[in-house]
Design a protein around this motif. Structure first.
Motif, short mmCIF file in Angstrom:
data_model
loop_
_atom_site.label_atom_id
_atom_site.label_comp_id
_atom_site.label_asym_id
_atom_site.label_seq_id
_atom_site.Cartn_x
_atom_site.Cartn_y
_atom_site.Cartn_z
N PRO A 8 0.87 -1.23 -0.01
CA PRO A 8 0.05 -0.03 0.04
C PRO A 8 1.09 1.25 0.03
N ASN A 9 0.37 2.36 -0.82
CA ASN A 9 1.12 3.60 -0.67
C ASN A 9 0.68 4.33 0.55
N LEU A 10 1.42 5.09 1.19
CA LEU A 10 1.34 5.89 2.37
C LEU A 10 1.96 7.00 2.15
N VAL A 11 1.55 8.46 1.69
CA VAL A 11 2.27 9.67 1.70
C VAL A 11 2.00 10.63 2.83
N ALA A 12 2.92 11.03 3.60
CA ALA A 12 2.65 11.79 4.61
C ALA A 12 3.76 13.12 4.45
N ARG A 13 3.00 14.20 4.52
CA ARG A 13 3.61 15.40 4.24
C ARG A 13 2.95 16.40 5.12
N GLY A 14 3.78 17.22 6.07
CA GLY A 14 2.70 18.17 6.80
C GLY A 14 2.00 17.49 7.84
N ASP A 15 0.80 18.07 7.89
CA ASP A 15 -0.47 17.59 8.44
C ASP A 15 -1.30 16.36 7.70
N THR A 16 -0.95 15.97 6.61
CA THR A 16 -1.47 15.44 5.73
C THR A 16 -1.04 13.85 5.52
N PHE A 17 -1.87 12.79 5.84
CA PHE A 17 -1.57 11.39 5.39
C PHE A 17 -2.41 11.18 4.27
N SER A 18 -2.07 10.79 3.22
CA SER A 18 -2.91 10.17 2.12
C SER A 18 -2.35 8.93 1.73
N GLY A 19 -3.32 8.02 1.29
CA GLY A 19 -2.91 6.60 1.02
C GLY A 19 -3.92 5.67 0.57
N GLU A 20 -3.73 4.49 0.60
CA GLU A 20 -4.62 3.57 -0.11
C GLU A 20 -5.45 2.68 1.17
N VAL A 21 -6.51 3.21 1.48
CA VAL A 21 -7.09 2.88 2.64
C VAL A 21 -7.40 1.30 2.26
#
Length: 588
Positions: free
Chosen positions: A520-533
């Motif tokens: 799974p992809n998880l992209v964490a930058r600043g206050d945002t955590f986006s990914g493939e739930v």
């Protein structure tokens, strides 16, 4: 107690992937940093390939076949890279092409030397810090910038490939465009991914040039499975084959590029002199020891330095004792990413125009200090650090959409190409010349030239400057300095996260290359955590949320990881991201 790697993979496969095993907690079954991770069980639908003689992994089967054809004729990895790029620009025009730029890391099997080639686009000499400011002095909208002539930088991919091929090619340049010419003349079958872009809502797909190319005589747009011809592209590659790379930078094609960029509102400052003056860069790759290996990436304006920083920071954690079902492991990755991006966004730019503190960012004491911010729960968003040699620069507000591709080639002699290449957004700027799309790479600059105090950002616009890039193709050497692995991905600013995940999967968790790129992809930058739930599954997602990693769906373009690793006995194992249409295929 840690299980053998084969057993760990067997459990993962039996559980149906990460989501099915998400309820298991604690350190997971993986060997740390092994040269020979498991080659046994694979996840369903694996695209792995094995072959001892050579391999091509690219985002489209037609491009992979073009590369293999060149290798069968005795061509080198760099020769094959030219053929692969020429075909990708035709069959995957939403991602890369002759009108774009790229970074290549090349391993020379004879010398063991690793060279970084920089084919990043440059701003015209006449570009000013106000490039993307409106009459009111405020930045124009991103879409308005992309669609304008000002978004396009001088293309660099062709010039870079020509330089590398001159130095490392084994067959004639004119033999490298045959596949692209034939497919453009006779037509190629539109893939499902290309069809989704053709019939999508991207502004670049709605331009007059795109509409003319992608609309059939009956007024409908091309669909998956239909045959698309591009005679203009065939003519362009014939010219390149006959005249060399200069055909793009001088003469009729160059004149057409300049004319196209001067159309409409916000015309470009691009001149024929800008095109003729373009020079690719090459230098020793940026390499650092990591575990028992050496990891090599391109130099800035690539963000490869930031990927190295993240890998080195994670060495100060126990992630290698964990595994892909452990929420603490993913939290550690997320926290490393946040620190990595905080420093990257502040300091990385074109070293010919700004000071990039590469040595300071990778200094062991600084890495150790920054690694202290990586915990088992998510803390506040980290600020940028102060490495040695850091200049005083302003904050960054760059927007980086993901319209890029990556491929890896290993030839029969053991030479290796790891290359990430792009036209930036989907279909670049939406403007076409000679059957190919022009890039919108200059929108990778920070639109606002200075902050409120008048301090310019490291990635501010300047004439002749290369915009910062997240492209970071990787080559890994073993403890004896021999080629061990190569990996890379598209995905805009998320490229760094995708590459980091794959490296952790292969070298910390002992996964096959295929299973690592499929994580799974998880992209964490600043206050945002986006990914493939969906790929994480509800249990692991809930466990991450309990640690403050609030994963939300994001990153529309997503990863397109491709990689190769050498297994015992010299056997090559390839992996292609299941999220796209890539294929890994060995040289028979």
């Amino acid at each position: 107690m840690r299980l053998p790697v084969l057993a760990a993979l067997a459990v993962l496969t039996a559980c149906g992937g990460i989501a099915g095993c998400a309820t298991q907690a604690g350190p997971q079954a993986a060997q740390p940093a092994a040269v020979a991770p498991a080659t046994g069980p694979k996840t369903a639908g694996s695209a792995a390939a094995y072959n001892p003689r050579g391999m091509v992994v690219s985002a489209n089967p037609l491009a992979t076949e073009a590369g293999l054809r060149v290798l069968r004729e005795g061509g080198s990895a760099v020769d094959a890279a030219v053929a692969v790029q020429a075909v990708l620009g035709l069959v995957e025009p939403q991602s890369s092409g002759l009108g774009g730029g790229s970074f290549m890391v090349f391993y020379d099997a004879k010398t063991g030397k690793v060279t970084a080639y920089d084919g990043r686009e440059t701003a015209p000499a006449g570009a000013t810090p106000a490039l993307f400011l409106g009459e009111d002095g405020k930045p124009v909208s991103f879409v308005a910038a992309v669609l304008s002539g000002r978004s396009t930088g001088v293309p660099g991919a062709v010039a870079m490939l020509a330089q590398a091929q001159k130095e490392h090619g084994a067959i004639g340049w004119d033999r490298l465009f045959l596949d692209a010419e034939k497919l453009a003349d006779q037509g190629f079958v539109v893939s499902p991914r290309l069809a989704s872009m053709i019939n999508g809502r991207s502004p670049q797909g709605q331009t007059a040039d795109a509409a003319a190319y992608f609309t059939k005589p009956d007024g409908r747009r091309y669909q998956a499975g239909e045959t698309l011809k591009n005679p203009a592209y065939a003519a362009t590659v014939r010219r390149l084959a006959a005249e060399g790379a200069s055909a793009l930078y001088e003469g009729p094609l160059a004149e057409a590029i300049v004319a196209k960029l001067h159309e409409g509102e916000r015309p470009s400052a691009m001149t024929l002199a800008d095109l003729a003056a373009y020079k690719p860069r090459s230098a020793d790759a940026l390499c650092r020891p990591w575990k028992v290996y050496s990891v090599c990436v391109p130099n800035p304006s690539s963000s490869g330095v930031s990927l190295l920083q993240a890998l080195l920071m994670l060495e100060h954690t126990d992630i290698a004792k964990r595994g892909p079902r452990d929420p603490i492991a993913w939290t550690q990755i997320a926290e490393a990413e946040r620190v990595m991006y905080a420093d990257r966004d502040r300091y990385v730019g074109d070293p010919a125009k700004v000071t990039v503190p590469v040595e300071g960012l990778l200094e062991p004491a600084y890495v150790k200090q920054r690694a202290k911010l990586i915990g088992e729960t998510a803390g506040p968003a980290p600020s940028f650090g102060l490495p040695k040699g850091a200049p005083k620069v302003g904050p960054d507000t760059t927007i980086e959409p993901g319209g890029t591709t990556h491929f890896v080639i290993v030839d029969a002699a053991g030479n290796v190409v790891s290359m990430t290449t792009t036209v930036e957004s989907i279909f670049g700027s939406g403007r076409m010349v000679g059957g190919f799309f022009l890039n919108n790479q200059l929108t990778d600059f920070n639109f606002a030239p200075t902050d409120k105090d008048g301090l310019p950002g490291a990635n501010a616009v300047a004439g002749g400057k290369r915009p910062r890039s997240s492209m970071s193709p990787v080559v890994v050497l073993d403890g004896k300095g021999k080629f061990l692995a190569a990996v890379g991905s598209p995905g805009g600013s998320a490229i760094l996260s995708y590459n980091l995940k794959a490296m952790v999967g292969v070298f910390d968790w002992g996964l096959s290359m295929q299973d690592a790129v499929a994580l799974p992809n998880l992209v964490a930058r600043g206050d945002t955590f986006s990914g493939e739930v969906n790929r994480f599954g509800p249990e692991l997602t809930a466990a991450l949320q309990a640690r403050g990693v609030m994963v939300k769906e994001g990153q529309n373009e997503n990863s397109g990881l491709h990689g190769v690793i050498v297994r015992p006995g010299g056997k090559l194992e390839g992996g292609a991201d299941p999220r796209r249409e890539g294929v890994a295929k060995g040289l028979e």
